[in-house]
Design an enzyme around this catalytic site. Structure first.
Site, PDB file in Angstrom:
ATOM      1  CB  CYS A  70      -0.953   0.008   1.197  1.00 51.19           C
ATOM      2  SG  CYS A  70      -2.187  -1.297   1.134  1.00 51.19           S
ATOM      3  CG  HIS A  84      -6.610   1.522  -0.161  1.00 51.41           C
ATOM      4  ND1 HIS A  84      -5.465   2.024  -0.743  1.00 51.41           N
ATOM      5  CD2 HIS A  84      -6.180   0.688   0.831  1.00 51.41           C
ATOM      6  CE1 HIS A  84      -4.400   1.519  -0.129  1.00 51.41           C
ATOM      7  NE2 HIS A  84      -4.811   0.706   0.809  1.00 51.41           N
TER       8      HIS A  84
END
Length: 361
Positions: free
Chosen positions: A78, A313
């Site tokens: 991430c 996301h």
């Protein structure tokens, strides 16, 4: 950074679902190149769950760049998009003065199924046997329990993200950074009704009295973001960066030591920073980080236009989306020279990445 653009963000299976990672990235790479007339030395993109191979090289060619322009794909989960920007900045700082295009991309919708020994699996290990290896959802729940962050507090933060993103979208605050594609011109995620519905979402871990829900967690998404980095120019200068490890059982805390190291390197404090962007994977995780950094739940500097809880996301892109947001909040808004902005993200396996930027006029 002299240019910064991103695609709209759409949920997995949504309006961008038919585009591959390279097809998502190519338009933002092209948009950044078109804003800056200079020789491109490399394209560096973060990507986590894509098709494998060198997505950055494929995207560079798809963007119409010369065949002499290489490409490199970075995987820090991430934090990949922010890590790619840091990597590109380091190359320029080391003496190669050619323009770099850097950022990240993720197409959760087209991510392949991975198979080992004839068995399909959702993700590769974040840590080896003998170490904790929770998925990020369970790790966020464990962190909320550790810090006593109840559901009301998490829901309140998620509501804040949606309200701010809806307001920013309504006033056109995202427009200058967006590169429309596939007929999509705006983010799908921010929803006006979500703040009034959060108490209806069932807990993700009801057997342990869990407080995480789909409402106070981010949505897996598709999207891309990129910036153009040059040795000099008006925009955002990279002041200091840090990537650190932390306990793999609590990966959500990675931004804390990363931010602390960046601030120490730059010789500043959080009081000196005007804008902060953190990848909002889970409200509970963000709140744990903010508390440890001495920041309040309602600090106006943090994700002032909403974050991943509202927008979504796209794993490998989210760190770069944070930097594009800083560019809009500081450079496009006319913040004076010397104004500081901070971007940070937590990473599966127990890592944190952070970067400090300064407005240059």
């Amino acid at each position: 950074m002299v240019a910064a653009r991103r695609t709209p963000i759409a949920p997995k299976g949504g309006a961008l679902a038919r585009l591959t990672a390279a097809e998502l990235a190519a338009p933002v790479v092209r948009a950044c190149v078109d804003e800056v007339v200079a020789e491109v030395g490399d394209v560096v993109l973060g990507n986590c769950v894509g098709p494998g191979g060198n997505v950055a090289r494929v995207a560079a060619l798809a963007a119409g760049l010369d065949v002499s322009v290489p490409g490199m794909t970075v995987d820090r989960q991430c934090g990949s998009g922010l890590a790619a920007i840091i990597t590109a900045a380091e190359a320029i700082r080391a003496g190669d003065g050619r323009l770099r295009i850097a950022g990240g991309v993720e197409s959760c919708s087209t991510a392949p199924v991975r198979i080992a020994a004839g068995v399909a699996y959702d993700r590769a290990p974040f840590a080896p046997p003998g170490h904790p290896d929770p998925d990020m959802v369970r790790a966020a729940q464990d962190l909320a329990v550790l810090d006593g962050i109840d559901r009301d507090r998490q829901d309140a933060y998620a509501a804040r993200s949606h309200r701010r993103a809806v307001l920013t979208r309504s006033r056109g605050g995202f427009d200058a950074e967006l590169v429309p594609l596939a007929g999509v011109t705006t983010d799908a995620g921010p929803r006006e009704r979500v703040p009034t519905m959060l108490d209806r979402f069932p807990p993700l871990f009801p057997d342990i009295g869990g407080t995480l829900t789909a409402g106070n967690s981010c949505r897996d998404s598709d999207g891309a973001a990129a910036v153009a980095l040059a040795p000099a120019g008006a925009g955002l200068a990279v002041v200091a960066t840090a990537t650190v490890g932390c306990d793999p059982a609590l990966p959500g805390l990675g931004p804390v030591p990363a931010v602390e190291r960046v601030l120490a390197t730059a010789g500043v404090t959080l009081a000196d920073v005007a804008a902060i962007e953190i990848v909002e994977a889970f409200a509970g995780q963000v709140l744990a980080v903010l508390t440890r950094l001495g920041l309040g739940d309602e600090d106006e500097r943090v994700c002032a236009d909403g974050g991943a809880l509202a927008l979504g996301h796209p794993y490998g892109a989210s760190g770069a989306v944070s930097v594009v947001r800083l560019f809009s909040r500081l450079v496009r808004s006319g913040a004076p020279a010397g104004t500081l902005g901070l971007a940070t993200a937590a990473i599966g396996g127990g890592l944190g990445v952070a970067a400090l930027f300064e407005v240059v006029r």
